[in-house]
Design a protein around this motif. Structure first.
Motif: not given
Length: 63
Positions: A25-26, A31-36, A42-47
Motif C-alpha cells: 500500500i502506497v 478509512e477502509e480503502g480504497p488503497f493505491l 506493475r504501476d500503482p493501481c487503485l484497489v
C-alpha cells in the motif's frame, strides 16, 4: 478492511491456475480503502479490497 501505508495486501486468486497477488500500500484514500497499491513489476493501481483480499500489517510504519 483497514490498512496503512507500507502494509502488504494479498489478493487471493479465484482461479486454481493463477497465483495470489501481493502488493504494498502506497496511499490510503479513506478509512477502509480504497488503497493505491504497487504490485511487483506493475504501476500503482487503485484497489477496492473485497472478500478475497487480506491486509498483512507491518509493525513499523515510521518509514
Amino acid at each position: 478492511m483497514r490498512g496503512n501505508v507500507g502494509d502488504r495486501i494479498i489478493q487471493h486468486s479465484r482461479r486454481v491456475d493463477q497465483a495470489d497477488r501481493v502488493g504494498t500500500i502506497v496511499e490510503v484514500h479513506g478509512e477502509e480503502g480504497p488503497f493505491l497499491v504497487r504490485f511487483e513489476g506493475r504501476d500503482p493501481c487503485l484497489v477496492f479490497p473485497g472478500p478475497d483480499a487480506e491486509i498483512a500489517m507491518v509493525d513499523d510504519h515510521s518509514s
